[in-house]
Write a protein that holds these residues in place. Structure first.
Motif, mmCIF file in Angstrom:
data_model
loop_
_atom_site.group_PDB
_atom_site.id
_atom_site.type_symbol
_atom_site.label_atom_id
_atom_site.label_comp_id
_atom_site.label_asym_id
_atom_site.label_seq_id
_atom_site.Cartn_x
_atom_site.Cartn_y
_atom_site.Cartn_z
ATOM 1 N N PRO A 69 0.705 -1.261 -0.029
ATOM 2 C CA PRO A 69 -0.088 -0.157 -0.066
ATOM 3 C C PRO A 69 0.737 1.262 -0.134
ATOM 4 O O PRO A 69 1.838 1.271 0.888
ATOM 5 N N SER A 70 0.406 2.433 -0.707
ATOM 6 C CA SER A 70 0.928 3.510 -0.697
ATOM 7 C C SER A 70 0.911 4.420 0.427
ATOM 8 O O SER A 70 0.082 4.098 1.334
ATOM 9 N N ALA A 71 1.372 5.551 0.469
ATOM 10 C CA ALA A 71 1.186 6.225 1.661
ATOM 11 C C ALA A 71 -0.197 6.752 2.190
ATOM 12 O O ALA A 71 -0.836 7.130 3.047
ATOM 13 N N ALA A 72 -0.826 7.076 0.545
ATOM 14 C CA ALA A 72 -2.224 7.601 0.928
ATOM 15 C C ALA A 72 -3.140 6.337 1.268
ATOM 16 O O ALA A 72 -3.855 6.686 2.039
ATOM 17 N N ALA A 73 -2.933 5.123 0.834
ATOM 18 C CA ALA A 73 -3.537 4.190 1.277
ATOM 19 C C ALA A 73 -3.469 3.688 2.752
ATOM 20 O O ALA A 73 -4.299 3.546 3.620
ATOM 21 N N TRP A 74 -2.162 4.152 3.280
ATOM 22 C CA TRP A 74 -2.158 4.053 4.680
ATOM 23 C C TRP A 74 -2.722 4.816 5.823
ATOM 24 O O TRP A 74 -3.356 4.745 6.438
ATOM 25 N N THR A 75 -2.759 6.185 5.185
ATOM 26 C CA THR A 75 -3.408 7.260 5.730
ATOM 27 C C THR A 75 -4.989 6.999 5.908
ATOM 28 O O THR A 75 -5.595 7.154 6.722
ATOM 29 N N ALA A 76 -5.513 6.504 4.487
ATOM 30 C CA ALA A 76 -6.982 6.146 4.499
ATOM 31 C C ALA A 76 -7.381 4.964 5.402
ATOM 32 O O ALA A 76 -8.374 4.962 6.283
ATOM 33 N N TRP A 77 -6.242 3.962 5.389
ATOM 34 C CA TRP A 77 -6.688 2.849 6.104
ATOM 35 C C TRP A 77 -6.635 3.072 7.851
ATOM 36 O O TRP A 77 -7.612 2.881 8.526
ATOM 37 N N LEU A 78 -5.590 3.792 8.001
ATOM 38 C CA LEU A 78 -5.429 4.297 9.507
ATOM 39 C C LEU A 78 -6.548 5.289 10.102
ATOM 40 O O LEU A 78 -6.914 5.198 11.105
ATOM 41 N N GLY A 79 -6.716 6.281 9.175
ATOM 42 C CA GLY A 79 -7.422 7.271 9.361
ATOM 43 C C GLY A 79 -9.133 6.935 9.570
ATOM 44 O O GLY A 79 -9.857 7.460 10.274
ATOM 45 N N CYS A 80 -9.390 5.856 8.784
ATOM 46 C CA CYS A 80 -10.783 5.409 8.736
ATOM 47 C C CYS A 80 -11.060 4.310 9.597
ATOM 48 O O CYS A 80 -11.883 4.384 10.567
ATOM 49 N N MET A 81 -10.102 3.512 9.542
ATOM 50 C CA MET A 81 -10.140 2.128 10.541
ATOM 51 C C MET A 81 -9.908 2.397 12.289
ATOM 52 O O MET A 81 -10.605 1.910 13.043
ATOM 53 N N GLY A 82 -8.931 3.235 12.330
ATOM 54 C CA GLY A 82 -8.808 3.575 13.653
ATOM 55 C C GLY A 82 -9.615 4.195 14.527
ATOM 56 O O GLY A 82 -10.040 3.539 15.452
ATOM 57 N N PRO A 83 -10.284 5.245 14.127
ATOM 58 C CA PRO A 83 -11.617 5.890 14.788
ATOM 59 C C PRO A 83 -12.698 5.018 14.937
ATOM 60 O O PRO A 83 -13.462 4.726 15.877
ATOM 61 N N VAL A 84 -13.107 4.017 13.769
ATOM 62 C CA VAL A 84 -13.992 3.025 13.716
ATOM 63 C C VAL A 84 -14.011 2.059 15.056
ATOM 64 O O VAL A 84 -14.887 1.633 15.514
ATOM 65 N N MET A 85 -12.606 1.304 14.973
ATOM 66 C CA MET A 85 -12.389 0.482 15.742
ATOM 67 C C MET A 85 -12.479 0.853 17.379
ATOM 68 O O MET A 85 -12.842 0.438 17.990
ATOM 69 N N LEU A 86 -11.877 2.169 17.523
ATOM 70 C CA LEU A 86 -11.675 2.693 18.750
ATOM 71 C C LEU A 86 -13.604 3.043 19.300
ATOM 72 O O LEU A 86 -13.581 2.527 20.450
ATOM 73 N N ALA A 87 -14.069 3.412 18.231
ATOM 74 C CA ALA A 87 -15.658 3.713 18.842
ATOM 75 C C ALA A 87 -16.217 2.232 19.048
ATOM 76 O O ALA A 87 -17.126 2.063 20.118
#
Length: 179
Positions: free
Chosen positions: A8-26
């Motif tokens: 994955p590119s840097a943009a894909a990592w940003t999207a993955w962590l930026g979306c998945m992180g808050p959803v998993m935290l909630a």
């Protein structure tokens, strides 16, 4: 160092962590709080404890997938293949390694187009590493010609090695003469 277009590119990592992180935290906070309420009730302690099991399994699966995708990035540093690892980077000297190409069906990716070629590098004492030549994360896209040529040059500067020779041919004509 030359970054190869794998993983994955840097943009894909940003999207993955930026979306998945808050959803998993909630999800963890909401279900964790619900399970905590059940655990404090003597009659529902078993239900609360059993409710935590799928949550822990889901978190573990996401961590395993994240680490696996994170390790999919490679660089060439002269004649050394460098893989991003957890923790740190691992180096594989292509001058002394056994380099082969194999076909494999990618797992844990959205790719459903059959087998793809991947480079296998075995070093004495350094283990084995596999790198996709057609990246399943990028819909089976072939490495760009300049990167294929650099990889061939790193394996064998005189292109006598069969894999280096084939990579050089592929870099010279990635469309196999279809145009």
């Amino acid at each position: 160092m030359l970054r190869l277009n794998t993983g994955p590119s840097a943009a894909a990592w940003t999207a993955w962590l930026g979306c998945m992180g808050p959803v998993m935290l909630a999800l963890n906070v909401a279900l964790g709080a619900l399970c905590a309420v059940f655990i404090t009730d003597p009659d529902l302690q078993v239900v609360g404890a059993l409710g935590l099991v799928p949550l822990v399994l889901l978190d573990g699966l996401i961590v395993i997938l994240s680490v696996q995708y994170y390790r999919g990035a490679f660089w060439l540093d002269g004649r050394t293949l460098v893989r991003r690892g957890f923790p740190g980077r691992k180096r594989y000297d292509l001058t002394s390694a056994e380099v082969t190409v194999e076909s494999a069906q990618p797992l844990w990716t959205p790719w459903r187009g059959g087998v793809l070629p991947r480079l296998t590098v075995r070093t004495s004492g350094g283990g084995t590493v596999r790198m996709w030549l057609r990246d399943p994360v990028r819909r089976g896209a072939l490495l760009p010609p300049d990167q294929l040529g650099a990889l061939a040059q790193a394996i064998d500067p005189w292109f006598r090695h069969p894999v280096a020779g084939r990579l050089r041919q592929l870099a010279a004509d990635p469309l196999h003469g279809t145009l």
